[in-house]
Design a protein around this motif. Structure first.
Motif: not given
Length: 252
Positions: A36-61
């Motif tokens: 599970m990925i948790v944290g306060p609102s605006g911490c980047g949870k959905s951003t991380l998920l979108n990268h994990l499923i390939g919708l976004k490309r990392p800036a690095a890494g």
């Protein structure tokens, strides 16, 4: 769980232009675990998920899914990786003009050459796994919110994925329906060895089903571990988060 790694994130950065959202984070997700990925609102949870499923490309890494680099893969290799994952979104994202059976059929129609009757049989089997075989011909607005979430999971499972990514699956559900959804996740994990990666802020679900949790805050992973262990953390925010009686997404 096994010692194998389903997802590996290494020195990952997410950014929009010059604005860094996630700053040099790394973690591994064991095969067969509920992560599970948790944290306060605006911490980047959905951003991380979108990268994990390939919708976004990392800036690095790097992001490896089942041992294959998703972000730099050639198109065909990328598609081959994506066939092994399923995704559900917070709203369910079902097509309102299609029945639950038709929604579940979609991935099979897109990714396979199976005849229609075989697709129907597989789709019905997936609906049966989530307890919706008697509602196959209902439209999404003819069933409850919890049933819509289950239907979304049946569609995500259509191609027998190794990994299921769930975005806030319990959002908007009453406690009983949320607990039933947690039981479904546990059952699917135990019966089929599916790896679950879940974004959530629901403490009940986090404590009930998570093997491992990462806590995002201020662009970093500030804690990781089993939620019962994290509830005893010496870090004030982490301890408050896992012992909150209010909605933890409101903690800042």
């Amino acid at each position: 769980m096994t010692n194998e790694i389903a997802v590996s994130v290494d020195h990952f950065y997410a950014a929009y232009g010059s604005n860094i959202i996630l700053d040099n984070i790394s973690f591994d997700i064991p095969t067969g675990s509920i992560f599970m990925i948790v944290g306060p609102s605006g911490c980047g949870k959905s951003t991380l998920l979108n990268h994990l499923i390939g919708l976004k490309r990392p800036a690095a890494g790097d992001i490896l899914i089942l041992g294959k680099e998703l972000t730099t893969a050639e198109e065909q290799d990328r598609l081959d990786v994506l066939k092994h994952i399923g995704v559900t979104y917070q709203s369910g994202a079902l097509f309102g003009s299609m029945t639950l059976l038709e929604n579940t059929r979609l991935p099979l129609e897109e990714w396979t050459d199976l005849p229609s009757d075989a697709i129907d049989q597989i789709a019905m089997n997936k609906l049966s796994l989530v307890g919706l075989e008697n509602f196959a011909n209902h439209l999404p607005d003819q069933v409850s919110g919890g049933m819509q979430k289950r239907a979304a999971i049946s569609r995500a499972m259509a191609l027998d994925p190794d990994i299921l990514f769930l975005d806030e699956p319990s959002a908007g559900l009453d406690p009983i329906t949320s607990a039933e959804l947690d039981d479904l996740v546990l059952t699917l994990s135990q019966q089929f060895g599916i790896t679950f990666v879940i974004v959530s802020h629901e403490l009940r679900s986090i404590f009930s089903i998570a093997d491992t949790v990462i806590v995002l805050k201020e662009k970093k992973i500030i804690a990781r571990g089993n939620p019962k262990e994290l509830a005893k953390s010496q870090q004030p925010f982490v301890k408050q988060f896992f012992n909150a009686t209010a909605n933890p997404s409101q903690i800042t």
